[in-house]
Design a protein around this motif. Sequence first.
Motif, PDB file in Angstrom:
ATOM      1  N   ILE A 189       0.833  -1.200   0.000  1.00  0.00           N
ATOM      2  CA  ILE A 189       0.000   0.000   0.000  1.00  0.00           C
ATOM      3  C   ILE A 189       0.869   1.253   0.000  1.00  0.00           C
ATOM      4  CG2 ILE A 189      -1.714   1.316   1.321  1.00  0.00           C
ATOM      5  CD1 ILE A 189      -2.711  -1.444   2.380  1.00  0.00           C
ATOM      6  N   ASN A 190       1.912   1.263   0.815  1.00  0.00           N
ATOM      7  CA  ASN A 190       2.833   2.389   0.872  1.00  0.00           C
ATOM      8  C   ASN A 190       3.496   2.626  -0.486  1.00  0.00           C
ATOM      9  OD1 ASN A 190       4.445   4.424   2.355  1.00  0.00           O
ATOM     10  ND2 ASN A 190       6.139   3.027   1.933  1.00  0.00           N
ATOM     11  N   ASP A 191       3.899   1.547  -1.140  1.00  0.00           N
ATOM     12  CA  ASP A 191       4.539   1.638  -2.452  1.00  0.00           C
ATOM     13  C   ASP A 191       3.571   2.237  -3.481  1.00  0.00           C
ATOM     14  OD1 ASP A 191       6.966   0.912  -4.022  1.00  0.00           O
ATOM     15  OD2 ASP A 191       5.519  -0.289  -5.157  1.00  0.00           O
ATOM     16  N   TYR A 192       2.290   1.855  -3.407  1.00  0.00           N
ATOM     17  CA  TYR A 192       1.278   2.370  -4.339  1.00  0.00           C
ATOM     18  C   TYR A 192       1.053   3.864  -4.113  1.00  0.00           C
ATOM     19  CZ  TYR A 192      -3.228   2.972  -6.674  1.00  0.00           C
ATOM     20  OH  TYR A 192      -4.250   3.414  -7.483  1.00  0.00           O
ATOM     21  N   THR A 227       3.316   8.010   6.159  1.00  0.00           N
ATOM     22  CA  THR A 227       4.099   7.801   7.374  1.00  0.00           C
ATOM     23  C   THR A 227       3.723   6.456   7.972  1.00  0.00           C
ATOM     24  OG1 THR A 227       4.119  10.183   7.811  1.00  0.00           O
ATOM     25  CG2 THR A 227       4.661   8.739   9.654  1.00  0.00           C
ATOM     26  N   LEU A 228       4.728   5.686   8.397  1.00  0.00           N
ATOM     27  CA  LEU A 228       4.506   4.370   8.995  1.00  0.00           C
ATOM     28  C   LEU A 228       4.846   4.415  10.478  1.00  0.00           C
ATOM     29  CD1 LEU A 228       6.067   2.174   6.176  1.00  0.00           C
ATOM     30  CD2 LEU A 228       3.658   2.236   6.794  1.00  0.00           C
ATOM     31  N   TYR A 229       3.945   3.841  11.291  1.00  0.00           N
ATOM     32  CA  TYR A 229       4.157   3.753  12.731  1.00  0.00           C
ATOM     33  C   TYR A 229       4.169   2.288  13.161  1.00  0.00           C
ATOM     34  CZ  TYR A 229       2.710   8.687  12.799  1.00  0.00           C
ATOM     35  OH  TYR A 229       2.609  10.031  12.578  1.00  0.00           O
ATOM     36  N   ILE A 243       3.125   6.074  -2.888  1.00  0.00           N
ATOM     37  CA  ILE A 243       4.284   6.875  -3.294  1.00  0.00           C
ATOM     38  C   ILE A 243       4.483   6.868  -4.808  1.00  0.00           C
ATOM     39  CG2 ILE A 243       6.804   7.038  -3.135  1.00  0.00           C
ATOM     40  CD1 ILE A 243       6.501   5.961  -0.239  1.00  0.00           C
ATOM     41  N   LYS A 244       4.446   5.680  -5.407  1.00  0.00           N
ATOM     42  CA  LYS A 244       4.796   5.557  -6.827  1.00  0.00           C
ATOM     43  C   LYS A 244       3.631   5.839  -7.770  1.00  0.00           C
ATOM     44  CE  LYS A 244       8.627   2.307  -6.072  1.00  0.00           C
ATOM     45  NZ  LYS A 244       9.159   0.951  -6.334  1.00  0.00           N
ATOM     46  N   THR A 280      -1.700   8.608   5.639  1.00  0.00           N
ATOM     47  CA  THR A 280      -1.462   9.434   4.457  1.00  0.00           C
ATOM     48  C   THR A 280      -2.599  10.437   4.300  1.00  0.00           C
ATOM     49  OG1 THR A 280      -0.945   9.385   2.085  1.00  0.00           O
ATOM     50  CG2 THR A 280      -2.658   7.885   2.853  1.00  0.00           C
ATOM     51  N   ILE A 281      -2.372  11.473   3.500  1.00  0.00           N
ATOM     52  CA  ILE A 281      -3.402  12.474   3.198  1.00  0.00           C
ATOM     53  C   ILE A 281      -3.557  12.565   1.693  1.00  0.00           C
ATOM     54  CG2 ILE A 281      -4.040  14.909   3.352  1.00  0.00           C
ATOM     55  CD1 ILE A 281      -2.592  15.022   6.013  1.00  0.00           C
TER      56      ILE A 281
END
Length: 284
Positions: free
Chosen positions: A211-214, A224-226, A216-217, A242-243
Amino acid sequence: MKKKANEYIKITVGMSLVAIGLYFFLMPKNLSVGGANGLAIVINHFIPNLSIGLLMIIINIFLFAIGFIFIGTNFGFKTIYASFGVSVLVLLFEKIFPMKKPLANDILIQLILGVIISAIGMGIVFNQNASTGGTDIIAKILNRFWGIDLGRGVLISDLSITLAAGFAYGLQIGLYSLLGVLLNGLVIDAAIESMNIRKQVVIVSNYSEVINDYIIKSLGKGATLYEAKGGFTGSDKEVLVTILSRKDFVLLKNLINSIDKNAFIIVHNVHEVIGEGFKDIENF
């Protein structure tokens, strides 16, 4: 360059809506809801040989001259473009679409439609860090020399113009104009807020890396990851925040639905986001 062109396209759309609301709805009923345009409507009552569009240009030139003398050159080209753009459009409408009578006989309908259309246009212009001039300049002068808040200064200026409208056109027009001033402020605030709404998305998923990769790319946004621990399971979790715009949120939701139907998602509406990828901090 592309960003600057986009700003001026939005300002042009906004000032066009302002001019349409004024010319086709407010002006035919002599409704003065403040600003240079409202003052022009009042002056036109006493000097009918001068068109309202021409009066708006004259008033804006006078106000900008006063502004340059007392508060310097802190207007910005976008504000000059928007304020004179509205005046020129009204002048063109007077030549191309002469109004022999109002579109509707009901003054309240004319007021509400005129204020909504023009206020949405003002909201678009304000959202590009510009304004349509007029009483904004008077408010800045009041703020600089007498310490009056900008919002209060605009209100004082606009109320003065509505009082003049009541004197020129009668008590009923004055009261409707006052209602228009109050409604105008509410609609502008609502328009700006709706244009700036973003989605703050909090995601707990076993596929946080994908999900983070999607985000950003593919969406071109940050995240941000916690590190967290599940209160029920006691297992370690990653929480992703994310926003996004509403459009991007729909795309992200579709992705999550396709890869992890057990994901836990919290969504909040946020009304102002400042920073990279959103509004520049100098324009805040």
